[in-house]
Scaffold this motif. Sequence first.
Motif, PDB file in Angstrom:
ATOM      1  N   SER A   1      29.784  41.415  48.050  1.00 61.45           N
ATOM      2  CA  SER A   1      31.021  40.939  48.654  1.00 61.45           C
ATOM      3  C   SER A   1      31.842  40.160  47.624  1.00 61.45           C
ATOM      4  N   ILE A   2      33.016  39.714  48.052  1.00 58.91           N
ATOM      5  CA  ILE A   2      33.844  38.863  47.202  1.00 58.91           C
ATOM      6  C   ILE A   2      34.350  37.695  48.047  1.00 58.91           C
ATOM      7  N   GLY A   3      34.961  36.720  47.401  1.00 58.54           N
ATOM      8  CA  GLY A   3      35.400  35.520  48.100  1.00 58.54           C
ATOM      9  C   GLY A   3      36.567  35.777  49.040  1.00 58.54           C
ATOM     10  N   ARG A   4      36.731  34.864  49.979  1.00 65.65           N
ATOM     11  CA  ARG A   4      37.872  34.935  50.896  1.00 65.65           C
ATOM     12  C   ARG A   4      39.166  34.724  50.124  1.00 65.65           C
ATOM     13  N   SER A   5      40.212  35.397  50.588  1.00 65.89           N
ATOM     14  CA  SER A   5      41.514  35.156  49.953  1.00 65.89           C
ATOM     15  C   SER A   5      42.590  35.018  51.019  1.00 65.89           C
ATOM     16  N   ASP A   6      42.203  34.478  52.186  1.00 66.36           N
ATOM     17  CA  ASP A   6      43.164  34.310  53.281  1.00 66.36           C
ATOM     18  C   ASP A   6      43.678  32.873  53.395  1.00 66.36           C
ATOM     19  N   PHE A   7      43.358  32.022  52.448  1.00 64.81           N
ATOM     20  CA  PHE A   7      43.903  30.661  52.467  1.00 64.81           C
ATOM     21  C   PHE A   7      45.303  30.656  51.846  1.00 64.81           C
ATOM     22  N   HIS A   8      46.075  29.598  52.139  1.00 61.52           N
ATOM     23  CA  HIS A   8      47.454  29.569  51.621  1.00 61.52           C
ATOM     24  C   HIS A   8      47.494  29.567  50.096  1.00 61.52           C
ATOM     25  N   ASN A   9      46.481  29.011  49.472  1.00 59.36           N
ATOM     26  CA  ASN A   9      46.475  28.977  48.008  1.00 59.36           C
ATOM     27  C   ASN A   9      45.450  29.944  47.408  1.00 59.36           C
ATOM     28  N   SER A  10      45.160  31.006  48.178  1.00 60.26           N
ATOM     29  CA  SER A  10      44.346  32.099  47.665  1.00 60.26           C
ATOM     30  C   SER A  10      45.273  33.245  47.263  1.00 60.26           C
ATOM     31  N   ASP A  11      44.720  34.196  46.518  1.00 58.94           N
ATOM     32  CA  ASP A  11      45.493  35.348  46.091  1.00 58.94           C
ATOM     33  C   ASP A  11      44.520  36.512  45.874  1.00 58.94           C
ATOM     34  N   GLY A  12      44.518  37.430  46.828  1.00 66.18           N
ATOM     35  CA  GLY A  12      43.544  38.523  46.815  1.00 66.18           C
ATOM     36  C   GLY A  12      43.640  39.415  45.590  1.00 66.18           C
ATOM     37  N   GLN A  13      44.872  39.725  45.170  1.00 62.91           N
ATOM     38  CA  GLN A  13      45.025  40.587  43.984  1.00 62.91           C
ATOM     39  C   GLN A  13      44.529  39.873  42.727  1.00 62.91           C
ATOM     40  N   LEU A  14      44.852  38.574  42.665  1.00 62.14           N
ATOM     41  CA  LEU A  14      44.405  37.777  41.516  1.00 62.14           C
ATOM     42  C   LEU A  14      42.876  37.692  41.477  1.00 62.14           C
ATOM     43  N   LEU A  15      42.272  37.588  42.639  1.00 59.61           N
ATOM     44  CA  LEU A  15      40.807  37.543  42.708  1.00 59.61           C
ATOM     45  C   LEU A  15      40.205  38.841  42.170  1.00 59.61           C
ATOM     46  N   LEU A  16      40.759  39.968  42.612  1.00 62.79           N
ATOM     47  CA  LEU A  16      40.269  41.261  42.112  1.00 62.79           C
ATOM     48  C   LEU A  16      40.485  41.382  40.601  1.00 62.79           C
ATOM     49  N   ASP A  17      41.644  40.940  40.146  1.00 60.56           N
ATOM     50  CA  ASP A  17      41.919  40.987  38.702  1.00 60.56           C
ATOM     51  C   ASP A  17      40.923  40.119  37.937  1.00 60.56           C
ATOM     52  N   SER A  18      40.616  38.950  38.491  1.00 56.03           N
ATOM     53  CA  SER A  18      39.638  38.055  37.843  1.00 56.03           C
ATOM     54  C   SER A  18      38.282  38.735  37.735  1.00 56.03           C
ATOM     55  N   ILE A  19      37.848  39.315  38.840  1.00 56.02           N
ATOM     56  CA  ILE A  19      36.517  39.926  38.872  1.00 56.02           C
ATOM     57  C   ILE A  19      36.467  41.134  37.947  1.00 56.02           C
ATOM     58  N   LYS A  20      37.458  42.006  38.089  1.00 53.80           N
ATOM     59  CA  LYS A  20      37.430  43.241  37.286  1.00 53.80           C
ATOM     60  C   LYS A  20      37.689  42.956  35.809  1.00 53.80           C
ATOM     61  N   GLY A  21      38.606  42.042  35.542  1.00 57.36           N
ATOM     62  CA  GLY A  21      38.973  41.774  34.154  1.00 57.36           C
ATOM     63  C   GLY A  21      37.950  40.945  33.401  1.00 57.36           C
ATOM     64  N   LYS A  22      37.321  40.024  34.084  1.00 52.75           N
ATOM     65  CA  LYS A  22      36.423  39.106  33.365  1.00 52.75           C
ATOM     66  C   LYS A  22      34.950  39.301  33.701  1.00 52.75           C
ATOM     67  N   LEU A  23      34.628  39.474  34.969  1.00 59.54           N
ATOM     68  CA  LEU A  23      33.203  39.547  35.323  1.00 59.54           C
ATOM     69  C   LEU A  23      32.643  40.943  35.074  1.00 59.54           C
ATOM     70  N   LEU A  24      33.388  41.966  35.466  1.00 54.17           N
ATOM     71  CA  LEU A  24      32.884  43.324  35.229  1.00 54.17           C
ATOM     72  C   LEU A  24      32.962  43.707  33.753  1.00 54.17           C
ATOM     73  N   ALA A  25      33.598  42.854  32.951  1.00 57.64           N
ATOM     74  CA  ALA A  25      33.591  43.066  31.502  1.00 57.64           C
ATOM     75  C   ALA A  25      32.242  42.666  30.904  1.00 57.64           C
ATOM     76  N   GLU A  26      31.427  41.995  31.699  1.00 57.68           N
ATOM     77  CA  GLU A  26      30.107  41.571  31.233  1.00 57.68           C
ATOM     78  C   GLU A  26      29.103  42.728  31.338  1.00 57.68           C
TER      79      GLU A  26
END
Length: 213
Positions: A162-187
Amino acid sequence: MPDSPARLRVEATADRQFGTNSYLVWDEATQDAVVIDANLEPDAMVALVRERGVKVRAILLTHTDVDHIGGLPGLLAEFPDVPVAVHDAEREVVEAGKPLRQTNWGFELPPVAKLDRLQEGETYRAGSLEFEVLHTPGHSPGGVTLKIGNALFTGDALFAGSIGRSDFHNSDGQLLLDSIKGKLLAEADEMLVFPGHMAPSTIGRERKLNPFL
Ligand SMILES: [Zn+2]
């Protein structure tokens, strides 16, 4: 950083209300340790620290949702002089007690002796431990992943399956996916994932099986 992952030890405690993981990470050679996140049952972490006989050098926060910092008063009562480290985007939460979300969280943070920064691309040193900081926002603005040896502490960015919630006012679902794909899946596939909730995983397993990615 420990020369080999064999020197590095990781154990978790989870609270009963949110199942939020606090991690104790230490270097077997020096007994230097950090606590990653402060869940709502700090006594369990304090007991673990005593059992293992390690020296807590810092408390690192992957982000500042209440279930990850609610145990700070309890931890700081026990380890009053250790620095607390957080990303600048959420520094105010710890420094000024400004809640991350628009909720009343009903507890007061004690003054922190030393507030350190967790910055993208920088190394955070705590005794003999060295963490690489990856800024992985999206669940929250100052979300970070802490990397040491073969371990990634991903907070509420990436979970097993799973991934983190992004339904809070200061969340950003696209940014979360970019973070995971760009930085974590680069590992590498072998890298261990220690998330903010639930069981550990590996980057390879999440790359293959996580339905959100
Ligand atoms: Zn959480």
